[in-house]
Design a protein around this motif. Structure first.
Motif, PDB file in Angstrom:
ATOM      1  N   GLU A  66       0.802  -1.221   0.000  1.00 22.00           N
ATOM      2  CA  GLU A  66       0.000   0.000   0.000  1.00 22.00           C
ATOM      3  C   GLU A  66       0.839   1.277   0.000  1.00 22.00           C
ATOM      4  O   GLU A  66       0.280   2.369   0.027  1.00 22.00           O
ATOM      5  N   THR A  67       2.137   1.147  -0.036  1.00 23.08           N
ATOM      6  CA  THR A  67       2.965   2.361  -0.143  1.00 23.08           C
ATOM      7  C   THR A  67       2.694   2.980  -1.517  1.00 23.08           C
ATOM      8  O   THR A  67       2.384   2.259  -2.484  1.00 23.08           O
ATOM      9  N   PRO A  68       2.794   4.299  -1.617  1.00 23.48           N
ATOM     10  CA  PRO A  68       2.485   4.966  -2.901  1.00 23.48           C
ATOM     11  C   PRO A  68       3.261   4.387  -4.088  1.00 23.48           C
ATOM     12  O   PRO A  68       2.688   4.181  -5.165  1.00 23.48           O
ATOM     13  N   ASP A  69       4.520   4.098  -3.872  1.00 20.35           N
ATOM     14  CA  ASP A  69       5.349   3.564  -4.960  1.00 20.35           C
ATOM     15  C   ASP A  69       4.808   2.210  -5.444  1.00 20.35           C
ATOM     16  O   ASP A  69       4.667   1.973  -6.644  1.00 20.35           O
ATOM     17  N   ASN A  70       4.487   1.337  -4.488  1.00 22.93           N
ATOM     18  CA  ASN A  70       3.990   0.011  -4.867  1.00 22.93           C
ATOM     19  C   ASN A  70       2.574   0.075  -5.430  1.00 22.93           C
ATOM     20  O   ASN A  70       2.233  -0.695  -6.334  1.00 22.93           O
ATOM     21  N   LEU A  71       1.742   0.966  -4.922  1.00 28.58           N
ATOM     22  CA  LEU A  71       0.391   1.116  -5.479  1.00 28.58           C
ATOM     23  C   LEU A  71       0.455   1.568  -6.935  1.00 28.58           C
ATOM     24  O   LEU A  71      -0.345   1.129  -7.772  1.00 28.58           O
ATOM     25  N   GLN A  72       1.427   2.411  -7.238  1.00 26.31           N
ATOM     26  CA  GLN A  72       1.602   2.854  -8.617  1.00 26.31           C
ATOM     27  C   GLN A  72       2.003   1.666  -9.503  1.00 26.31           C
ATOM     28  O   GLN A  72       1.490   1.502 -10.606  1.00 26.31           O
ATOM     29  N   SER A 106      -0.956  -0.545 -10.082  1.00 23.67           N
ATOM     30  CA  SER A 106      -1.831   0.087 -11.066  1.00 23.67           C
ATOM     31  C   SER A 106      -1.280  -0.065 -12.487  1.00 23.67           C
ATOM     32  O   SER A 106      -2.022  -0.377 -13.424  1.00 23.67           O
ATOM     33  N   ASP A 129      -4.978  -3.744  -9.779  1.00 25.36           N
ATOM     34  CA  ASP A 129      -5.761  -3.068  -8.739  1.00 25.36           C
ATOM     35  C   ASP A 129      -6.874  -3.962  -8.195  1.00 25.36           C
ATOM     36  O   ASP A 129      -7.037  -4.092  -6.980  1.00 25.36           O
TER      37      ASP A 129
END
Length: 151
Positions: free
Chosen positions: A50-56, A59, A64
């Motif tokens: 859920e860290t921003p880097d991994n969520l990107q 995606s 997702d």
């Protein structure tokens, strides 16, 4: 993701490699752990994903829906696991069947001793006789059950 990361010519190959390394960090065999260990590792894995880097990266790989599904299933598992842990704790508070049986046996022996002593007193003969016959029948049925199941 494992297959995707093995294709260095694919567009988002590095994202798949990075996410795979996250999974690898928390264990690729989580299903073999105890439920409590599995739950802890899954929480850490989800937090890391859920860290921003991994969520990107998730995606970019169009994962997702899969990630959301994994989180939902993990939350459902945690709920069930917590309910079961509570039920197990409640069971531990109950007196065991062995302890109850010992108390029952002690009370029955006391009762039978009372009947045996009182059988000479007028009015107690019939109760003693009836109870004695029931005890004999119970003993005989126990022996038959043992004979019927030689295993």
């Amino acid at each position: 993701m494992n297959g995707y990361r093995k294709l260095p010519t694919a567009v988002n190959y590095q994202f798949a490699e990075d996410l795979y390394s996250v999974f690898k960090t928390f264990g690729l065999d989580l299903d073999r752990l105890s439920y409590s260990s599995q739950t802890g590792q899954m929480k850490k894995l989800i937090e890391e994903l859920e860290t921003p880097d991994n969520l990107q990266k998730i995606s970019q790989l169009s994962l997702d829906a899969d990630f959301a599904d994994m989180k939902t299933k993990h939350e459902a598992f945690e709920t069930i696991f917590a309910d079961q842990a509570g039920a197990n704790a409640d069971l531990r508070q109950m007196t065991s069947a062995t302890a109850i049986r010992k108390i029952l046996e002690k009370n029955l022996k006391t009762y039978f001793n009372l009947l045996t002593v009182m059988k000479e007193v007028a009015g107690w003969e019939l109760l003693y006789s009836d109870t004695n016959e029931l005890v004999k029948a119970a003993k005989n049925s126990e022996i038959k059950r043992k004979d019927e199941n030689p295993s």
